[in-house]
Design a protein around this motif. Structure first.
Motif, mmCIF file in Angstrom:
data_model
loop_
_atom_site.group_PDB
_atom_site.id
_atom_site.type_symbol
_atom_site.label_atom_id
_atom_site.label_comp_id
_atom_site.label_asym_id
_atom_site.label_seq_id
_atom_site.Cartn_x
_atom_site.Cartn_y
_atom_site.Cartn_z
ATOM 1 N N UNK A 169 11.918 4.172 4.028
ATOM 2 C CA UNK A 169 13.282 3.052 3.757
ATOM 3 C C UNK A 169 12.800 2.566 1.734
ATOM 4 N N UNK A 170 13.960 2.005 1.630
ATOM 5 C CA UNK A 170 13.597 1.562 0.178
ATOM 6 C C UNK A 170 12.533 1.065 -0.681
ATOM 7 N N UNK A 171 12.051 -0.053 0.996
ATOM 8 C CA UNK A 171 11.183 -0.749 0.612
ATOM 9 C C UNK A 171 9.909 0.211 0.602
ATOM 10 N N UNK A 172 9.160 1.332 0.882
ATOM 11 C CA UNK A 172 8.466 1.930 1.589
ATOM 12 C C UNK A 172 8.682 3.416 0.586
ATOM 13 N N UNK A 173 9.643 3.138 -0.001
ATOM 14 C CA UNK A 173 9.615 4.055 -1.447
ATOM 15 C C UNK A 173 8.946 4.291 -3.164
ATOM 16 N N UNK A 174 8.922 2.538 -2.791
ATOM 17 C CA UNK A 174 9.331 2.284 -4.702
ATOM 18 C C UNK A 174 7.981 2.256 -4.915
ATOM 19 N N UNK A 175 6.852 2.242 -4.846
ATOM 20 C CA UNK A 175 5.279 2.786 -4.836
ATOM 21 C C UNK A 175 5.628 4.197 -5.660
ATOM 22 N N UNK A 190 0.443 -1.294 -0.048
ATOM 23 C CA UNK A 190 -0.039 0.361 0.056
ATOM 24 C C UNK A 190 0.285 1.352 -0.150
ATOM 25 N N UNK A 191 0.149 2.212 0.169
ATOM 26 C CA UNK A 191 0.655 3.838 -0.258
ATOM 27 C C UNK A 191 -0.168 4.622 0.190
ATOM 28 N N UNK A 192 0.045 5.951 0.562
ATOM 29 C CA UNK A 192 -0.349 7.302 1.258
ATOM 30 C C UNK A 192 -0.889 7.486 0.063
ATOM 31 N N UNK A 193 -1.774 7.992 -0.535
ATOM 32 C CA UNK A 193 -2.212 8.489 -1.747
ATOM 33 C C UNK A 193 -2.589 9.582 -1.794
ATOM 34 N N UNK A 194 -2.695 10.686 -0.518
ATOM 35 C CA UNK A 194 -2.245 11.846 -0.153
ATOM 36 C C UNK A 194 -1.065 12.586 -1.122
ATOM 37 N N UNK A 195 -0.019 11.861 -0.560
ATOM 38 C CA UNK A 195 1.032 12.166 -0.624
ATOM 39 C C UNK A 195 2.347 11.491 -2.728
#
Length: 259
Positions: free
Chosen positions: A173-179, A68-73
């Protein structure tokens, strides 16, 4: 001959880019400049096709991961990248209309050298840098705008720049930044792609190369991802630093030869 050479370079570049996480665009652009078989504008087209093809492949793989990811960001970064990509392409076109090809190549090589140097210094000293976690919406949009403009102007896709923004300024983190990185690259390339295939494109390029570029970019990204899983973190980091140093050397050569 051109198709074979370009296909091989893109295959190796996207493979290495996927192994190190730097993306293939930052390798393709300076290496194509080094070979010097096409103008800066034509190289920009081929690099865009390669980057976008690899990005589509990454989007597909990410959709299967369920992350998942933060939609606003995401919306802020993607929107900024879209607008930045438009302006980056316009600035590049204005430059090639005002200066000879070798001068444009030199300007791009200088800027790319500075970008790669900043990325290298960031990776070497990130543990000693202040931990920033910028959340202001205007700043996040501004990051997307700046990265989109510079990455499209340079024809590199944005991978190295995304590392500094997402990890350095937003503490991901690297993983968080992927999407977010994939989204920024995707939307930044859209204005240039529309210009390439639209009536406004005045760049001379070989349309028959597009399928080869797309296939080798996707294949290289896939192979690189598989190799990445077989290597240790230490090995990947070493490859990344050696790759950046090699690209700095290539950029230096491109600057000197185009003065």
């Amino acid at each position: 001959m051109t198709a074979l050479l370009y296909g091989l370079i893109i295959l190796l570049a996207t493979c290495l880019g996927a192994i190190t996480g730097a993306g293939g665009g930052a390798i393709i652009k300076p290496v194509f400049d080094l070979i010097g078989m096409d103008s800066a504008s034509t190289i920009g087209v081929y690099s865009t096709i390669a980057v976008f093809s690899m990005c589509l492949s990454s989007l597909y793989k990410h959709s299967k991961s369920g992350q998942g990811f933060n939609k606003i960001t995401m919306l802020l970064l993607a929107g900024g990248s879209l607008i930045g990509g438009y302006f980056g392409d316009r600035i590049f076109k204005a430059l090639i209309q005002s200066f000879p090809n070798n001068r444009v190549t030199m300007i791009q090589a200088i800027l790319l050298f500075l970008v790669l140097l900043a990325v290298l210094l960031f990776t070497l000293f990130k543990e000693h840098l202040p931990k920033l976690a910028i959340k202001a919406k205007a700043a996040i949009f501004g990051f997307g705008l700046a990265v989109g403009a510079l990455s499209v102007f340079l024809g590199i896709g944005g991978g190295p720049l995304n590392v500094i923004v997402l990890l350095g300024f937003m503490s991901m983190t690297v993983k968080e930044s992927t999407p977010y990185s994939i989204g920024m690259i995707f939307f930044a390339q859209m204005p240039k792609l529309l210009a390439i295939f639209g009536a406004r494109s005045d760049t001379i390029f070989d349309l028959s190369l597009f399928p080869i570029i797309a296939v080798t970019a996707i294949l290289g990204g896939y192979l690189g991802t598989q190799i990445n899983h077989l290597l240790s973190e230490k090995q990947v980091t070493l490859m990344y630093r050696l790759m950046i140093l090699s690209l700095l050397a290539i950029c230096s050569f491109n600057i000197i030869t185009n003065i």
